[in-house]
Design an enzyme around this catalytic site. Structure first.
Site, PDB file in Angstrom:
ATOM      1  N   CYS A 146       1.431 -19.264  -7.175  1.00  0.00           N
ATOM      2  CA  CYS A 146       1.166 -17.869  -7.486  1.00  0.00           C
ATOM      3  C   CYS A 146      -0.278 -17.681  -7.955  1.00  0.00           C
ATOM      4  O   CYS A 146      -0.802 -18.507  -8.694  1.00  0.00           O
ATOM      5  CB  CYS A 146       2.082 -17.283  -8.553  1.00  0.00           C
ATOM      6  SG  CYS A 146       3.816 -17.317  -8.112  1.00  0.00           S
TER       7      CYS A 146
ATOM      8  N   ARG B 170      -2.857 -20.312  -3.321  1.00  0.00           N
ATOM      9  CA  ARG B 170      -1.942 -20.696  -4.400  1.00  0.00           C
ATOM     10  C   ARG B 170      -0.494 -20.310  -4.118  1.00  0.00           C
ATOM     11  O   ARG B 170       0.417 -20.688  -4.854  1.00  0.00           O
ATOM     12  CB  ARG B 170      -2.378 -20.025  -5.718  1.00  0.00           C
ATOM     13  CG  ARG B 170      -3.750 -20.415  -6.172  1.00  0.00           C
ATOM     14  CD  ARG B 170      -4.102 -19.684  -7.441  1.00  0.00           C
ATOM     15  NE  ARG B 170      -3.199 -20.028  -8.516  1.00  0.00           N
ATOM     16  CZ  ARG B 170      -3.350 -21.069  -9.319  1.00  0.00           C
ATOM     17  NH1 ARG B 170      -4.381 -21.863  -9.164  1.00  0.00           N
ATOM     18  NH2 ARG B 170      -2.481 -21.316 -10.275  1.00  0.00           N
TER      19      ARG B 170
ATOM     20  N   TRP C 136       4.281 -17.561  -4.753  1.00  0.00           N
ATOM     21  CA  TRP C 136       4.983 -18.726  -4.222  1.00  0.00           C
ATOM     22  C   TRP C 136       6.364 -18.673  -4.857  1.00  0.00           C
ATOM     23  O   TRP C 136       6.511 -18.851  -6.062  1.00  0.00           O
ATOM     24  CB  TRP C 136       4.252 -20.012  -4.605  1.00  0.00           C
ATOM     25  CG  TRP C 136       4.806 -21.235  -3.965  1.00  0.00           C
ATOM     26  CD1 TRP C 136       4.528 -21.725  -2.724  1.00  0.00           C
ATOM     27  CD2 TRP C 136       5.752 -22.156  -4.541  1.00  0.00           C
ATOM     28  NE1 TRP C 136       5.234 -22.888  -2.495  1.00  0.00           N
ATOM     29  CE2 TRP C 136       5.988 -23.170  -3.579  1.00  0.00           C
ATOM     30  CE3 TRP C 136       6.418 -22.227  -5.769  1.00  0.00           C
ATOM     31  CZ2 TRP C 136       6.855 -24.232  -3.807  1.00  0.00           C
ATOM     32  CZ3 TRP C 136       7.286 -23.290  -5.990  1.00  0.00           C
ATOM     33  CH2 TRP C 136       7.496 -24.277  -5.017  1.00  0.00           C
TER      34      TRP C 136
ATOM     35  N   ASN D 241       2.783 -15.827 -13.214  1.00  0.00           N
ATOM     36  CA  ASN D 241       2.778 -17.122 -12.533  1.00  0.00           C
ATOM     37  C   ASN D 241       3.484 -18.098 -13.467  1.00  0.00           C
ATOM     38  O   ASN D 241       3.065 -18.270 -14.611  1.00  0.00           O
ATOM     39  CB  ASN D 241       1.319 -17.543 -12.291  1.00  0.00           C
ATOM     40  CG  ASN D 241       1.189 -18.994 -11.870  1.00  0.00           C
ATOM     41  OD1 ASN D 241       2.124 -19.579 -11.335  1.00  0.00           O
ATOM     42  ND2 ASN D 241       0.022 -19.567 -12.098  1.00  0.00           N
ATOM     43  N   GLY D 242       4.578 -18.712 -12.987  1.00  0.00           N
ATOM     44  CA  GLY D 242       5.318 -19.652 -13.832  1.00  0.00           C
ATOM     45  C   GLY D 242       6.804 -19.371 -13.727  1.00  0.00           C
ATOM     46  O   GLY D 242       7.253 -18.682 -12.799  1.00  0.00           O
TER      47      GLY D 242
ATOM     48  N   GLU E 156      -1.190 -41.640   2.571  1.00  0.00           N
ATOM     49  CA  GLU E 156      -1.957 -40.389   2.552  1.00  0.00           C
ATOM     50  C   GLU E 156      -2.089 -39.820   3.968  1.00  0.00           C
ATOM     51  O   GLU E 156      -1.973 -38.610   4.171  1.00  0.00           O
ATOM     52  CB  GLU E 156      -3.333 -40.652   1.901  1.00  0.00           C
ATOM     53  CG  GLU E 156      -4.321 -39.505   1.956  1.00  0.00           C
ATOM     54  CD  GLU E 156      -3.861 -38.231   1.257  1.00  0.00           C
ATOM     55  OE1 GLU E 156      -2.784 -38.208   0.652  1.00  0.00           O
ATOM     56  OE2 GLU E 156      -4.588 -37.224   1.355  1.00  0.00           O
TER      57      GLU E 156
ATOM     58  N   LYS F 182      -0.718 -36.170   5.041  1.00  0.00           N
ATOM     59  CA  LYS F 182      -1.580 -35.144   5.654  1.00  0.00           C
ATOM     60  C   LYS F 182      -0.928 -34.615   6.924  1.00  0.00           C
ATOM     61  O   LYS F 182      -0.870 -33.415   7.148  1.00  0.00           O
ATOM     62  CB  LYS F 182      -2.976 -35.697   6.007  1.00  0.00           C
ATOM     63  CG  LYS F 182      -3.907 -35.955   4.863  1.00  0.00           C
ATOM     64  CD  LYS F 182      -4.452 -34.720   4.195  1.00  0.00           C
ATOM     65  CE  LYS F 182      -3.630 -34.267   3.037  1.00  0.00           C
ATOM     66  NZ  LYS F 182      -3.830 -34.785   1.744  1.00  0.00           N
TER      67      LYS F 182
ATOM     68  N   GLU G  63       2.357 -32.500   6.142  1.00  0.00           N
ATOM     69  CA  GLU G  63       2.228 -31.229   5.421  1.00  0.00           C
ATOM     70  C   GLU G  63       1.520 -30.144   6.221  1.00  0.00           C
ATOM     71  O   GLU G  63       1.801 -28.969   6.033  1.00  0.00           O
ATOM     72  CB  GLU G  63       1.577 -31.416   4.044  1.00  0.00           C
ATOM     73  CG  GLU G  63       0.133 -31.783   4.068  1.00  0.00           C
ATOM     74  CD  GLU G  63      -0.452 -31.951   2.678  1.00  0.00           C
ATOM     75  OE1 GLU G  63      -0.010 -31.289   1.740  1.00  0.00           O
ATOM     76  OE2 GLU G  63      -1.389 -32.760   2.536  1.00  0.00           O
TER      77      GLU G  63
ATOM     78  N   HIS H 135      12.116 -54.906   7.902  1.00  0.00           N
ATOM     79  CA  HIS H 135      13.284 -54.799   7.016  1.00  0.00           C
ATOM     80  C   HIS H 135      14.009 -53.464   7.192  1.00  0.00           C
ATOM     81  O   HIS H 135      14.779 -53.064   6.327  1.00  0.00           O
ATOM     82  CB  HIS H 135      12.850 -54.997   5.560  1.00  0.00           C
ATOM     83  CG  HIS H 135      12.239 -56.338   5.320  1.00  0.00           C
ATOM     84  ND1 HIS H 135      12.976 -57.494   5.279  1.00  0.00           N
ATOM     85  CD2 HIS H 135      10.943 -56.716   5.173  1.00  0.00           C
ATOM     86  CE1 HIS H 135      12.172 -58.533   5.086  1.00  0.00           C
ATOM     87  NE2 HIS H 135      10.929 -58.077   5.020  1.00  0.00           N
TER      88      HIS H 135
ATOM     89  N   LYS I  82      -1.330 -24.536  -3.533  1.00  0.00           N
ATOM     90  CA  LYS I  82      -2.385 -25.471  -3.904  1.00  0.00           C
ATOM     91  C   LYS I  82      -2.131 -26.156  -5.234  1.00  0.00           C
ATOM     92  O   LYS I  82      -2.284 -27.357  -5.356  1.00  0.00           O
ATOM     93  CB  LYS I  82      -3.722 -24.735  -3.925  1.00  0.00           C
ATOM     94  CG  LYS I  82      -4.923 -25.618  -4.212  1.00  0.00           C
ATOM     95  CD  LYS I  82      -5.207 -26.551  -3.060  1.00  0.00           C
ATOM     96  CE  LYS I  82      -6.357 -27.493  -3.345  1.00  0.00           C
ATOM     97  NZ  LYS I  82      -6.325 -28.654  -2.446  1.00  0.00           N
TER      98      LYS I  82
HETATM   99  C1  F6R Z   1      -1.457 -32.839  -0.650  1.00  0.00           C
HETATM  100  C2  F6R Z   1      -1.765 -32.229  -1.924  1.00  0.00           C
HETATM  101  C3  F6R Z   1      -0.803 -32.407  -3.028  1.00  0.00           C
HETATM  102  C4  F6R Z   1      -1.545 -32.568  -4.367  1.00  0.00           C
HETATM  103  C5  F6R Z   1      -0.535 -32.599  -5.519  1.00  0.00           C
HETATM  104  C6  F6R Z   1      -1.218 -32.836  -6.847  1.00  0.00           C
HETATM  105  O1  F6R Z   1      -2.466 -32.635   0.275  1.00  0.00           O
HETATM  106  O2  F6R Z   1      -2.756 -31.577  -2.077  1.00  0.00           O
HETATM  107  O3  F6R Z   1       0.060 -33.478  -2.793  1.00  0.00           O
HETATM  108  O4  F6R Z   1      -2.289 -33.746  -4.319  1.00  0.00           O
HETATM  109  O5  F6R Z   1       0.164 -31.395  -5.555  1.00  0.00           O
HETATM  110  O6  F6R Z   1      -2.118 -31.805  -7.131  1.00  0.00           O
HETATM  111  P1  F6R Z   1      -3.239 -31.978  -8.232  1.00  0.00           P
HETATM  112  O7  F6R Z   1      -4.165 -33.055  -7.749  1.00  0.00           O
HETATM  113  O8  F6R Z   1      -3.899 -30.648  -8.317  1.00  0.00           O
HETATM  114  O9  F6R Z   1      -2.552 -32.385  -9.495  1.00  0.00           O
END
Ligand code: F6R
Length: 609
Positions: A2, A27, A75, A101-102, A481, A485, A488, A504, A604
């Protein structure tokens, strides 16, 4: 999770809210809305499901005018993303509007009380209890009514409140979710994050936990929930607005991938002095570092994979045992901590709810907490005992890329610092690592020059529904990672395994419809990776291999080979190997027409548990 924007001043508020919402859309983007105090001191609310363009469509024939207003991009947590559940929410008389937000965790209990007083609810959200509660507690002072109401609320919130009864102010409050006040000339702004303010001001006040701000166009007055006045410092933000624009790239994510050499150079410039790592600004007491017995690194998502790389490099360079935990797991597990333990938390946003809680649960039980953070002024940066900034600038793409590189370089520098202080790393070894690290930005650039080649491989593989990523040792977290990527942003199923684990179980998945991405660089596990790749091709699965420049033999085994420059100190490879995987995921998502910067269901910063 949010985004909130607010404005009070002399300008027409609508374009400011819309522009701010666009900056905050990363966000959350399930629904969007605005509330504006109009000329007649009535509150006009417009809101709808979907993105800001839907709101713009909705209001294009209306003439809402005013100089005070709030906006929200959602969100969804409680209540599906529809028009009614969109924020702002309002009290039954329509006199009070709120963006939130929350999560108000005890909203059902509050709702029961309000229902018994005759209040009616129209949405399924937790937020809707707040405007009714504030109205119920209102006795001529909005700030007081907000304070009284928040004393009843449990959970996390960043809120902005306006009232037609007091049309010259915005009341804002925060607990657990971020909120920044921007200071202008006879105008004030409110936002969840700094990029939304950069076009207007660089002077900000970060609202602290359980603080309530009463904002008029000339002044901000802050109190805590006990009503005590709080004096806050105005902070100057040195990011400029351009840093938060796309700058000619099709997506923020692509721009941010290309900014990675810059992020490394920034950090090397800041933390390396005369060929040596200088982290003296962290003020970590030498005596305590020498007697350090264990490190816990705690993070979520991409940051947790940086943490896992951190485990390999700190154990190898500094000889200190490292445990890595997801923050959401760490919070609730039995913790074996002591004063010879260092807790490191890693977070791009500095606002991830689980990471904040995990950090709090360590404080007092460990020697100290050290945060590796991007966003200055964020909750983690303010509440950790020591902070190492990754200097990545604003990261807007929801999928983290340049922050990951910033986290990695911070961990390498920290490992060198710890190794030197504990006498596990000689001056000569430090010198050699630093020389090799300083060549990395240029090596990343040579990978970026081959973007077309990666795009062409992506074109050939974009029709597959599943991918398996394999690697060993320090590159295993990079496989994790790379898979994250891809899933997502492209919504393709991808998982990562340490290559030795494949036999395994996961090998059963492989056939000609299940390609593998393997990282097989010239390091101590190279021969083992070659064996694993052969096991894959024997099952007729296609393999894309990430190999070291000059490795001719690998071209005979893999279906597609992407070469990255050689590094003489193989433990540094993650700084390179992640880049082609980011580009590969980016291109697949782009080819499939996905919303690369705002993938579905994500946000985000995850400010709820
Ligand atoms: C994936 C991504 C998320 C963040 C995670 C932690 O691309 O961006 O997995 O890495 O939500 O976020 P932060 O680093 O802001 O604590």
């Amino acid at each position: 999770m949010c985004g909130i924007i607010g404005y009070i001043g002399n300008k027409n508020v609508l374009p400011i809210l819309i522009q701010g919402l666009k900056k905050l859309e990363y966000r959350g983007y399930d629904s969007v809305g605005i509330a504006i105090l109009d000329k007649n001191n009535g509150i006009q609310i417009e809101k709808c499901r979907g993105r800001i363009k839907n709101l713009e469509e909705l209001i294009k024939n209306t003439d809402i005018e005013g100089t005070i207003g709030l906006g929200h991009t959602r969100w969804a947590t409680h209540g599906s993303p529809n028009d009614i559940n969109a924020h702002p929410h309002f009290s039954k008389s329509g006199e009070i509007a709120i963006v939130h937000n929350g999560i108000i965790e005890n909203y059902l209990a509050i709702k029961d009380i309000l229902l018994s007083y005759g209040y009616q609810f129209i949405s399924d959200t937790d937020t809707e209890v707040l405007p009714h509660l504030i109205q119920h507690n209102y006795q001529g002072d909005l700030t007081e009514a907000v304070k009284k109401s928040l004393k009843m609320a449990k959970g996390s919130y960043a809120i902005g409140v306006i009232s037609s009864k007091e049309p010259n102010k915005i009341v804002a409050a925060k607990s657990g979710s971020p909120l920044v006040i921007g200071i202008g000339e006879k105008e004030m702004y409110l936002a969840s994050d700094i990029p939304a303010l950069l076009n207007y001001t660089k002077k900000v006040i970060f609202l602290g936990e359980n603080e309530i701000a009463t904002i008029d166009k000339n002044d901000v007055h802050i109190i805590n929930l006990e009503g005590e006045e709080i004096k806050k410092k105005i902070i100057y933000i040195d990011w400029d607005a351009e840093m938060a624009e796309k700058g000619g790239y099709k997506h923020y994510m692509l721009k941010e991938i290309y900014q990675q050499p810059l992020v490394l150079r920034e950090n090397l410039e800041k933390y390396i002095n005369l060929g040596k790592v200088n982290l003296s600004y962290l003020q970590l007491a030498q005596k305590e570092v020498i007697s350090l017995e264990k490190i816990h690194i705690i993070a979520c998502g991409t940051a947790s994979y940086a943490a896992l790389v951190g485990k390999y490099i700190i154990e190898s360079i500094a000889g200190i045992p490292v445990e890595v935990d997801y923050a959401s797991e760490f919070r609730y597990k039995t913790k074996l901590l002591n004063k010879k333990t260092l807790a490191i938390v890693i977070s791009q946003s500095g606002e991830t709810a689980d990471t904040i809680a995990a950090m709090h649960s360590c404080q007092g039980k460990v020697w100290t907490t050290l945060a590796i953070v991007n966003v200055r002024g964020s909750t983690i940066s303010r509440e950790a005992d020591h902070v190492m900034y990754i200097n990545a600038g604003p990261e807007i793409g929801v999928a983290s890329t340049k922050a990951f590189i910033g986290q990695l370089i911070s961990l390498y520098l920290l490992a060198i610092f710890l190794g030197k202080t504990k006498n596990k790393l000689s001056e000569q070894d430090e010198k050699e690592i630093i020389i090799e690290i300083s060549r990395i930005p240029q090596k990343i650039e040579t990978i970026l020059y081959q973007n077309d080649k990666i795009e062409s491989i992506a074109n050939q593989f974009s029709k597959y529904q599943h991918f398996l990523y394999l690697a060993r040792d320090v590159n295993f977290p990079i496989a994790l990672e790379g898979a994250l990527k891809l899933k997502e942003i492209s919504y393709i199923h991808a998982e990562a395994y340490p290559a030795g684990e494949m036999k395994h179980g996961p090998i059963a998945l492989l056939d000609d419809n299940f390609p593998v991405v393997a990282i097989a660089l010239r390091d101590k596990v190279y021969d083992k990776m070659i064996n694993n790749i052969k096991e894959v091709t024997t099952r007729e699965a296609k393999v894309i291999v990430l190999a070291t420049e000059g490795d001719e033999q690998i071209a005979k085994i893999g279906d597609k080979v992407f070469y990255i420059p050689e590094i003489s100190i193989p433990i540094l490879y993650p700084l390179l190997s992640v880049v082609p995987l980011q580009l590969f995921a980016y291109h697949i998502a782009n080819i499939l027409g996905r919303d690369v910067d705002k993938p579905r269901n994500l946000a985000k910063s995850v400010t709820v548990e």
